[in-house]
Design an enzyme around this catalytic site. Structure first.
Site, PDB file in Angstrom:
ATOM      1  N   SER A   1      79.225  65.498  23.102  1.00 31.83           N
ATOM      2  CA  SER A   1      79.195  64.571  24.330  1.00 31.83           C
ATOM      3  C   SER A   1      79.448  65.152  25.665  1.00 31.83           C
ATOM      4  O   SER A   1      78.933  66.185  25.857  1.00 31.83           O
ATOM      5  CB  SER A   1      80.050  63.315  23.874  1.00 31.83           C
ATOM      6  OG  SER A   1      79.982  62.157  24.688  1.00 31.83           O
TER       7      SER A   1
ATOM      8  N   ASP B   1      70.932  58.323  18.789  1.00 35.54           N
ATOM      9  CA  ASP B   1      72.041  57.980  19.913  1.00 35.54           C
ATOM     10  C   ASP B   1      71.838  57.117  21.145  1.00 35.54           C
ATOM     11  O   ASP B   1      70.769  57.407  21.801  1.00 35.54           O
ATOM     12  CB  ASP B   1      72.439  59.476  20.482  1.00 35.54           C
ATOM     13  CG  ASP B   1      73.491  59.501  21.208  1.00 35.54           C
ATOM     14  OD1 ASP B   1      74.296  58.682  21.462  1.00 35.54           O
ATOM     15  OD2 ASP B   1      74.198  60.679  21.369  1.00 35.54           O
TER      16      ASP B   1
ATOM     17  N   HIS C   1      75.527  59.151  17.996  1.00 27.43           N
ATOM     18  CA  HIS C   1      76.352  59.870  18.698  1.00 27.43           C
ATOM     19  C   HIS C   1      77.642  60.611  18.093  1.00 27.43           C
ATOM     20  O   HIS C   1      78.472  60.165  18.094  1.00 27.43           O
ATOM     21  CB  HIS C   1      77.027  59.126  19.859  1.00 27.43           C
ATOM     22  CG  HIS C   1      77.399  59.818  21.063  1.00 27.43           C
ATOM     23  ND1 HIS C   1      76.640  60.431  21.972  1.00 27.43           N
ATOM     24  CD2 HIS C   1      78.829  59.874  21.573  1.00 27.43           C
ATOM     25  CE1 HIS C   1      77.523  60.970  22.665  1.00 27.43           C
ATOM     26  NE2 HIS C   1      78.635  60.700  22.610  1.00 27.43           N
TER      27      HIS C   1
END
Length: 661
Positions: A478, A565, A597
């Site tokens: 991320s 995601d 994600h």
């Protein structure tokens, strides 16, 4: 110094395969013990009579990603779990009964494109739960009471006022709410009859560290985290009758991070603050002796994960950096702790390593609380945690960025140290937990001073003899993936290689594609990252985007992405892979069609770590367990660059043959 080969290699399966048991809970009536464990290789919820764990049975029957969020209701024998599809984060709320068949799980939010938010579970309303659902408007959640017997929902409030979140009392009456302001702050609303009125304001700079938390059962006291007029977050008790505020706890070094509250009354009994390590402060003397007994478990950290409604029994987890979770049942009447089981018994006796908190100075005088782990063969046992001589290092960057690294067992750190790398985890500016000034110092600093902090940490590690110049890789997910891309583009000679996991490469498209239910926080994103609605903001986003500077990449890069995601879309990885390919810059790209994600399925997690391990060994010189059959059962595809990882083309050929079959 001993040789790396003198340290037993820990199999990836032991680190990243399914845990034997996790997320252990006691039912509120004390009759049952529950946990998640594999059922045909997929994590599901198991329940056993509290006095006979051998009689455990699975009560859910998920066959895809597994169950990772569940909790008990106060209706006897009924629990709920949240599940999405393929990582899309459209979480639905399901009900299962202990005495029922697993396949009889009932979707309580069976509406298209709905993300359920559980707002309240109260022992005073045992046959209902309070749930937010956004099926009417994808951006805003309406509030419903859901009957656990029939599944019927009753509208409590239609969210016509762009409410970002509700706080309800024990009878499911909404008492307070938050609404985003155009300036990025929040209005605090209180119920006045059937209407809401604005009673307080949270400025932009305090939104991440100020919020009403909970009400006591009798509704007389509101617990409030508040950083207004101060730097670190303090905990306050506010009288709902006259608004009188009482400071419960504060610490100048860090924000209040954890609370221990009575299961029936809702009153706070202890407060924790985490600077280097978590430290508890007793508020109610009734639990002082109990917490002292938990502290006697060892030098690691104990956490109360659930309590019976009568508060006679607690479920306690304990772990240290070099010791994965173990679970205990605590009988308060007998003052007795009973070990139930270890979550990952396959790691019992494995050469796990300690984690040392360190304080690293930034170039402009800030203190970066960080955590250093070194390979067992290089450890000296000294308090400073430094190795006997330099070793290759991985800078492991946390996501968020509005989160933080903390002390504790970390499977990724143990994996990397076992392969021969020191691991440094840095709380760069913008991280949370150290006061709003430290968090705010990251505003508008993506790719700038936030990145400088990471470079400063690398230079600290070189100066302290942890590693050598040119022997440092950067890795993260991320925001940590963004930091990896920034490292290879903004300071292309600093890192030997990078591993980007679901990281954004183009900040303009990142902000243009956030999930609709993030509407209340968009102004925060715009002010902290860059405003795509202004010319100046767009220029800032372009300049801070690694995609803009992709032609500067000169070090090997591995990119991993989940196709579903909803936060960092696949296009973020596709864009930079395409730019690098167009310029003839090598890149290895692994894509998981059934992930979002991050990688939830253990088969996918093992496949990714097998590839990443081979990649790091190739470019940093650590050791690698052969990929072997660790791609089996995964959905891994490699659109480009398979030849950049030793052994991957051969393993992939067999894997693709299985997928085609």
């Amino acid at each position: 110094m001993a040789s790396l080969d003198d340290t037993a290699l820990i199999p990836r399966d032991a680190l990243f395969g399914n845990p034997e048991r996790a997320l252990v809970q006691l039912s509120p009536d004390g009759r049952y013990l529950s946990w998640v464990a594999p059922l045909d290789g997929v994590l599901n919820v198991w329940v056993a009579p509290a006095d006979d764990l051998s009689a455990a049975r699975a009560v859910t029957a998920d066959t895809a990603r597994g169950v990772r969020m569940y909790f008990w209701t106060y209706r006897p024998g009924v629990l709920l779990y949240l599940q999405d599809t393929g990582g899309d984060e459209d979480f639905h709320l399901y009900l299962v009964q202990v005495e029922g068949a697993p396949e009889q799980a009932r979707d309580l939010t069976a509406y298209e494109h709905t993300t359920a938010q559980v707002v309240g579970v109260s022992h005073r309303r045992p046959d209902e739960v309070l749930v937010g659902m956004n099926d009417r408007d994808a951006q805003w959640h309406d509030l419903y009471r859901v009957d656990l017997a029939s599944g019927e929902r009753t509208l409590v409030e239609e969210n016509a006022g762009q409410i970002a979140g509700y706080l309800a009392d024990a009878d499911y009456q909404p008492r307070m709410a938050l609404r985003a302001r155009p300036d990025g702050g929040m209005d605090v609303l209180s119920r006045a009859g059937q209407e809401w009125e604005t009673t307080d304001l949270i400025p932009f700079e305090d939104v991440m560290s100020t919020a009403p938390l909970s009400l006591t059962e009798d509704g007389s006291t509101l617990y409030l985290l508040d950083s207004r007029g101060r730097n670190t977050t303090g905990l306050y008790a506010v009288s709902t009758a006259d608004g009188e505020r009482t400071l419960v706890h504060e610490d100048d070094s860090a924000d209040v991070a954890d609370l221990l509250t009575h299961p029936r009354t809702g009153r706070v009994e202890a407060v924790a603050v985490t600077y280097l390590r978590r430290e508890w402060e007793v508020v109610d003397e009734a639990v002082r002796d109990d917490l002292a007994r938990l502290a006697d478990l060892g030098p690691g950290e104990a956490e109360v994960t659930s309590r019976t409604l009568d508060d006679r029994h607690w479920l306690v987890s304990y772990s240290a950096a070099e010791e994965p979770l173990a679970y205990y049942r605590y009988d308060r009447d007998a003052a007795e702790l009973t070990l139930l089981f270890h979550g990952r018994p396959a790691l019992d006796g494995a050469p796990l390593v300690p984690m040392t908190p360190v304080e690293i100075p930034s170039r402009d005088g800030r203190t970066l609380v960080s955590y250093l782990s070194v390979p067992a063969h290089a450890a000296t046992g000294a308090a400073d945690g430094l190795p006997a001589e330099p070793v290759p290092m991985v800078l492991l960057v946390h996501g968020g960025p509005w989160a933080r690294d903390s002390y504790g067992y970390d499977g990724w750190a143990q994996w990397l140290t076992n392969r021969g790398y020191a691991v440094l985890q840095v709380n760069f500016r913008g991280s949370t937990g150290f006061g709003k000034d430290f968090t705010g110092a990251g505003d508008g600093q993506w790719g700038l001073s936030m990145h400088d902090d990471l470079v400063d940490a690398v230079e600290w590690a070189v100066a302290r003899g942890v590693t050598l110049p040119g022997a440092v890789g950067i890795m993260g997910g991320s925001y940590g993936g963004y930091a990896t891309l920034a490292g290879l583009t903004f300071t292309p000679e600093t890192f030997a290689c990078g591993v980007d996991i679901v990281g954004p490469s183009n900040l303009e498209t990142l902000l243009a594609t956030v999930p609709p239910y993030w509407a209340a926080m968009f102004e925060q994103l715009a002010r902290r990252v860059g405003d795509p609605r202004t010319e100046e903001g767009r220029a800032q986003l372009v300049q801070a985007s690694p995609l803009t500077h992709a032609d500067k990449i000169v070090r090997p890069l591995l990119i991993a992405q989940g196709a579903n995601d909803p936060r960092v879309k696949q296009a973020e990885s596709d864009q930079i892979v395409g730019a690098m390919t167009d310029k003839g810059i090598p890149v290895t790209y692994v894509l998981f069609p059934d992930e979002g994600h991050g990688f939830a399925r253990p088969e996918n997690n093992k496949a990714f770590t097998a590839v990443a391990e081979g990649f790091l060994a190739e470019h940093l010189g650590g050791r690698a367990e052969p990929i072997g059959d660790d791609l089996t059962g995964s959905s891994l595809t490699v659109p480009t660059g398979a030849d950049g990882v030793r052994g991957l083309p051969e393993a992939l050929a067999g894997h693709e043959a299985v997928l085609r079959a």
